[in-house]
Structure formats: C-alpha cells, structure tokens
Scaffold this active site. Structure first.
Site, short mmCIF file in Angstrom:
data_model
loop_
_atom_site.label_atom_id
_atom_site.label_comp_id
_atom_site.label_asym_id
_atom_site.label_seq_id
_atom_site.Cartn_x
_atom_site.Cartn_y
_atom_site.Cartn_z
CG LEU B 75 -1.83 -1.22 1.37
CD1 LEU B 75 -2.56 -1.18 2.70
CD2 LEU B 75 -2.82 -1.26 0.22
CG HIS B 191 11.95 -10.64 -2.67
ND1 HIS B 191 11.11 -10.63 -3.76
CD2 HIS B 191 13.13 -10.15 -3.12
CE1 HIS B 191 11.75 -10.14 -4.81
NE2 HIS B 191 12.97 -9.84 -4.45
CG HIS B 244 6.85 -12.29 -5.60
ND1 HIS B 244 6.64 -10.97 -5.33
CD2 HIS B 244 8.08 -12.56 -5.10
CE1 HIS B 244 7.68 -10.47 -4.70
NE2 HIS B 244 8.57 -11.42 -4.55
CG ASP B 322 3.93 -9.26 -6.01
OD1 ASP B 322 4.17 -8.73 -4.91
OD2 ASP B 322 4.83 -9.67 -6.77
#
Lengths: 312, 440
Positions: B75, B191, B244, B322
């Site tokens: 955000l 990540h 991801h 994502d």
C-alpha cells in the site's frame, strides 16, 4: 530507390537487408563527395540537429556534428554536464523542451538501454540512437559494414570475430544483427564473464579462446574493455586480459592472412589491442572507420530527413 | 438504499438471488441465493424466501463466492501517499472483489512497531470495505540486520513476518528468524531472490535481456535462495513461505520439500505466485516497457508454464495480487531506471480466470487459490461462505469481457503490467460485512 520509411533510427535489430544496403550505397556516395568537398549543403538547410549526449563521447558527437554541418544543418550540442538533467529534470522534461525548440533531428546517447526509444515516443523530431546503454549503437555497425564492404567488396560470406567485452558492448550487439542480416558468419570471442547469456541464440558462434576464435576469420573486431570491469571482478587484471584476449600479432596470425583489424575506439592500447596491431598500416582499418563514420551519418540524416519530408 | 427496515435490525436484509453459490472451502457449487442479515451470512442455498423489506439483488446466474483474500499487496501508506492511499487502494480492491488484504511492512516507516500494526488494521476498518491484515517487519526498518519484536508484533495482529520486497540475505539471520518465530507459531515470508546475484539486474538473464542490453538476473537466483531457506526451515523446524515464486526450478524444490514435510513433519513450506508470472513472460518487456519491469522480473515461457502447472497440482498455495503502486514519475523513465512493480488489485480475479477459460485450472481450484487458501495461510476466518460468518462476498460474471487500460483503472496507481490485455471475467458486486461496496 528503395525505401527508408522509418522516422527514427533506434536499432539495427529488425532492419532488413535492402534497407541496410540502401544506407550503405548512399554513404558510399558521401565518401566521394566528402573527399572532393562537394557535399549538398542545402539538403538540411534550415533544419536543426541537436546532439543530446548524456554520456561523454568526443568521437561520435563530432562525427554527427560534422555530418550535420556538411549537409547544411544548424547543429547544437547539448551535453549532460551542462544541461539541467543533473538538476533532476527527467528525460521527458528534456523531450518537452526539445519539442518547444522545434528540433528536426535528435541524436541521442544515453547510458540507459532504451532511453532513445522512450524519447522517440515523446519528441516530434527524428531520433537517431548514438548509443544506448549496453543495447545498440546502430551507426557504428553501419560504418563498420561500410568499411568492410569497401575493403572486401562485400559483407556476405565473410567470417567476422567480435572479441572482448561483448556483455557490455552496444557496438557488438548492433554489429551482430547487421552482419548476420548481411549474410556474414559471426563469432564472439571472450571470457565467459564478458559474454552475455544465451548470446548464441542471436545466431553467433561462441569461443573462449582467441586462437580458435580467430582461426581463418576475415575480420577481427576488437571491443573496448573498460577499467571498471576489473573492479567488478569480471576480469582479474588488465595484464591477464591482454595475455589471453588482447589482440597482438601472435594471436592475429590465426586469422586469414589478409584479415582486417577493426576497433570502434577509443582504444585501450595494451589492454585489448597491442599498439603494433592497432597501427599496422596494412591490417588495421581503424582510421578508415572514423572516415566512414561521417559518411554513414550523413546518409542516415539524409534518409531520415527525406522520409520526414515525404510523410509531412 | 431503500428506506424500508426490518424492526430490530441495523440495516435491511439483503437477498442475493439467482446466483451460482460457489465456495471451494466447503465444496459448494449450486444455484441458489444468499441472505445477509446484520452483516453476516444468515442463510444460503436453494429455495430461500424473500424476507419482508429485504433488498433483493438479482444475480442473473453470476457466481457468488467469498470475497477474495489477497495475501500480498503493497500500500502507498504510510510514506508513499503520492503513489496510493489506503482509501484509493480500497476502491481498487472493491472493484477487484477483494475484501481482505495482507499488506507488506516495507512502508515508510516500516511496520516494525506494534502501534503501527494496530494503526494499519484500524485504517482498514475505516475504509468500511477492506480488512487489512498487516505483515510485521521481520527486521527493524526492514533493513535486514536486527530482528524486529516478533512476539509483540504478533500480539498486535501481524499475520506473518517479512521484509517485503527485500530478501533476507544472511543465512544466519534467516536461521534465527525461523527458529524464533516458531516459538510464536509465526510464518516467515521470503522474497526469494539471492540479493548478491540480483544486484543491479532488471530482467531475467537470457536471450531477451541480451538482445535488449538489460542487466540480467539469473533465474537460478530464486532457486538458490529457496533451496537455502528450505534447508534452514528443516534445521529449525520453522515455517517458511516463498512469495511470488516464478521459476520452475524453485517450484520443483518447493514441491519436494512439501512432500518431505508431509511425510516427516517438523517444518512447513508454502508459497504463492502472482498473475504476471502465469499470464505474462519476459517478451512483455517488448521495446523497454517500464510497466513490465517487476520484481522478480518476468521470466521465460518455460517458467511461466511451470507456474501454471504448479497452480494446478497444488504446489502453489495461493495467488496474490503482488500489488505495487507506482506513480508516473516512477515509471516514465528508461526501463532500468524505472521503479519495479505493477498494480494488481483490479485485475487479480480476471487474470486468474484466464487460466480457467484456457482449461489449465478448474474454477474451484482458481477460487480456492484466491479465497480459502490464502485465508488459511494468514490464519484468517475469511474466505468461505458459512452461516454466521461475516458477509464478505464477490459476485462475478466469469464470461463478461473487458479490456485493461492504464489510466482508466480504479484507484490512484495505474501501472498495470496488463495494459491493453483483453480479459473475460468481471466483478459485478462486492460486499463487505454485508454492505455493498462495489457495483450498482
């Protein structure tokens, strides 16, 4: 006359053979006119050419400057150190400024791959890529082809070895596309750390040994090795690079007896090329490349201007 | 809203009728209706009557499923309000049928303080349309040095721990994090990209990057970190989640690790992917399109196909948007200088449905990947249609066609990697706790 319908010259990749032939033929005529001093100075009269250089380059900038002036253009040089780009102005702010100046031809050099493509979307001028990052340097490949063609009468069927730091070389990429399109066979020679991934998928043969890579070739193209490559651990030292990948007479002996030696400049003597090879009056065509550079750039400016007029 | 109110209730009942009730968590797939009363699902099934004074919504045969649960979104708030505010993200989420969203902690300041976690939860409630489940920062400031207060953050409502788009580089730190978080039953989200291999790279190493002259990141940078962290999870008994995931090689490692975890127990591995990695490949970069600059970078076609296969076979647990809002100044730059990241809230469902239309996923699997599965990973009760549960709902027509166009998308950020993509599947209505927050 075959067409040159493009508004910009951004890359060699995607250009077809008739188009390349047409530029080289026209450049050939400019070589003669340049030597006799009878260039058509009215062709670009009243037109503005801006050299927009975000990276230092005396050679390419002056070559475009001379090309523009010989065709009668008003030539302005904008370089990064004096422009507002350093003050946070974006590339697209620069584009807006150039549009306001009614620039006709914009010659761009930038340290980022694709920067001229971005500018081309936003400016009204015809954009000529004078080197973008590690992507392409189309006029260099054209002048190299012209040099080879004048010496050998053709490009098709020749075997060309491109040697050294292919990874970071826009000259190598443009030359690979152009030479393959013209029907030459292309080899790349260098340490694995300086060859980009899957380069063979562009259609070249890959060598890591100069003797094998240069065996029987008609043209040896050397690339500049920047000092920072050593700092980044891609090559241990300049002397080791020269020992294994620098072009000296011993390594050159593997090539065809009449093989040409080329270098886009500026050279690092004693790093990628030995002085006696660079200055070899028979084999080295490095100075001729510079002369061809002006003619090729005149041809490019000529064709882009005619295309712009035809589409106006 | 009609004025008629049933006495004794806060708002009128809503009956959504003539819908295909669809809930992978319970195996529900049947025509019927759903009744909302006081913000909760009061009844659902066939043959429901219309209560007096109820607002009736005619679904006309569309699919009614749980509101989507997006387990990974960035955000703009706090710190990057010029890119997006929580209010604008909530508008985009409602358009996309998303009613619960897990937000990343690498904001400015980072969510490394319990008060910030509580603030983000409260800011979600203020929207009235979106539950925000914050991730806690794994390290202070998401700087990859010192562990954040995992226990206190957990207590404040952090759903899991991560440094967001930054990989935990140090094996020693990752080991400690996995071991320590285990004491709180908390999952570590990585990540998965070895930072030293990725440094400076902006595209996947290979023919495409070579042609464009873009600095490459080897696809193996993902598998290398995944292999290390699986091993560390086994060493510590910890729980690791890879965000991801985008390469076949990493997915093969995860598949094998999940098998081991199922057989032997003692550690847990899970992963998600995002729509760009099963819908696009590196050719989307085209002539230096900065909207296609993502992190991780778009991959070769073989990897895209591996992601599709892993969605179907269960290796991938969830699809996350994502979402990474960027503004024009972040993106109107030469490719390598442009900020990485693409928006994803508005397109999450429709791009996923493309795999259903293409025959690679069943609708049940696709919706599970967007609802019950991410809810399970987040420890949330959302993501299912149950009697008595909050009425978080998504009504969509799986066939309705539309075109993604940057500049016309809901919300502030417009940097979609799917610009120009024609899609089938459009959200018709979104309800949050019984209140309609999207759709006429």
């Amino acid at each position: 006359m075959s067409s040159f319908p493009r508004r910009h010259l951004l890359q060699i990749e995607g250009m077809e053979r008739p188009e390349i032939d047409a530029v080289l033929d026209l450049a050939e005529s400019y070589v003669l006119l340049n030597r006799t001093g009878k260039t058509p100075r009215d062709l670009l009269r009243g037109r503005t050419l801006i050299n927009l250089f975000f990276e230092d380059s005396t050679r390419t900038r002056t070559s475009f400057e001379l090309a523009g002036k010989r065709l009668g253009a008003d030539v302005l040089n904008m370089s990064v150190s004096t422009s507002s780009v350093n003050k946070g102005e974006t590339l697209l702010d620069t584009a807006a400024t150039l549009n306001a100046m009614h620039c006709d031809l914009l010659v761009v050099r930038h340290d980022q791959s694709g920067a001229p493509h971005l500018l081309a979307q936003k400016v009204e001028a015809s954009v000529v890529n004078a080197g973008d990052g590690t992507h392409e340097h189309p006029t260099q490949a054209l002048l190299d082809a012209l040099t080879i063609r004048r010496r050998r009468g053709r490009v098709e069927g020749l075997s060309v070895a491109i040697c050294g730091d292919v990874m970071h070389s826009r000259v190598a990429r443009s030359n690979i596309h152009l030479l393959l399109t013209m029907g030459a066979r292309v080899r790349v020679v260098g340490p694995p750390t300086l060859l980009p991934a899957e380069i063979e998928r562009l259609g070249v043969e890959v060598f890591h040994d100069m003797a094998a890579g240069l065996a029987g070739v008609d043209v040896v193209m050397m690339l500049r090795l920047q000092r920072e490559r050593m700092a980044r651990g891609l090559v241990p030292s300049a002397r080791e690079f020269f020992r294994f990948y620098g072009l000296d007479q011993a390594k050159l002996a593997a090539a065809a007896p009449d093989a040409l030696v080329m270098h886009p400049g500026p050279m690092n003597r004693g790093v990628e090329i030995a002085s006696d090879v660079a200055d070899d009056p028979i084999r080295s065509v490095i100075r001729e490349q510079v002369e061809m550079g002006v003619a090729v750039r005149m041809a490019v400016l000529d064709r882009l201007t005619r295309a712009a007029l035809a589409n106006a | 809203m009609p004025e008629s109110r049933v006495p004794g209730t806060l708002s009128p009942d809503t009956l959504i009728e003539r819908v295909r009730l669809f809930d992978p968590a319970t195996g529900l797939d049947a025509p019927g209706a759903l009744l909302i009363r006081d913000g909760i699902i009061a009844d659902l099934g066939g043959g429901l009557g219309r209560p007096d004074g109820a607002v009736v919504v005619d679904g006309a045969g569309a699919v009614l499923c749980p509101g989507l649960v997006d387990m990974r979104a960035q955000l703009g708030e706090p710190g990057f309000e010029y890119r997006e505010t929580i209010a604008s993200a909530a508008v985009a989420a409602a358009f996309g049928g998303i009613t619960t969203l897990a937000c990343l902690p690498d904001s400015r300041p980072a969510l490394d303080d319990p008060a910030l976690v509580r603030l983000l939860r409260a800011r979600g409630e203020e929207t009235g349309s979106l539950t925000i489940l914050p991730y806690g920062a794994l390290t202070r400031g998401c700087e990859g040095q010192d562990l954040a207060e995992i226990g206190l953050l957990r207590e404040a409502g952090a759903v899991a721990f991560t440094d967001g788009g930054r990989a935990i580089a140090s094996a020693r730190l990752m080991r400690r994090a996995l071991a320590y978080a285990r004491g709180f039953g908390a999952r570590i989200v990585q990540h998965p990209e070895d930072p030293s291999l990725a440094e400076g790279g902006t595209a996947t190493e290979g023919e495409m990057a070579t042609r464009l002259g873009l600095p490459g990141i080897p696809a193996a940078a993902e598998a290398i970190l995944v292999a290390r962290d699986i091993r560390l999870a086994e060493l510590t008994g910890g729980s690791v989640h890879f965000a991801h995931v985008s390469t076949g090689e990493a997915l093969a490692l995860i598949r094998a690790a999940k098998d081991r975890a199922t057989r032997n127990g003692g550690f847990a591995v899970s992963c998600d992917t995002a729509p760009p990695y099963f819908d696009l490949n590196e050719t989307a970069i085209g002539a230096f399109r900065s909207f296609a600059r993502l992190s991780p970078p778009l991959r070769a076609e073989a990897d895209r196909l591996a992601v599709v296969a892993a969605l179907a076979d269960g290796t991938i647990d969830a699809i996350a948007s994502d979402h990474q809002p960027r503004d024009a100044d972040d993106k109107r730059l030469p490719y390598t200088q442009a900020a990485a990241g693409g928006t994803g809230l508005a397109t999450l469902l429709a791009v996923t449905l493309a795999q259903v239309h293409g025959g690679q996923l069943t609708l049940a699997r696709a919706i599970a990947l967007l609802t019950s599965e991410p809810a399970r990973l987040l420890g949330s009760e959302a993501g299912t249609l149950r009697h008595g549960a909050a009425a978080d709902l998504c009504l969509f027509d799986p066939e309705r066609a539309w075109r993604v166009e940057s500049g016309t998308l809901p919300g502030k950020a417009q940097n979609t990697p799917f610009d120009g993509r024609a899609l089938e599947g459009r959200v018709l209505g979104t309800w949050k706790a019984g209140r309609r927050v999207f759709g006429a």
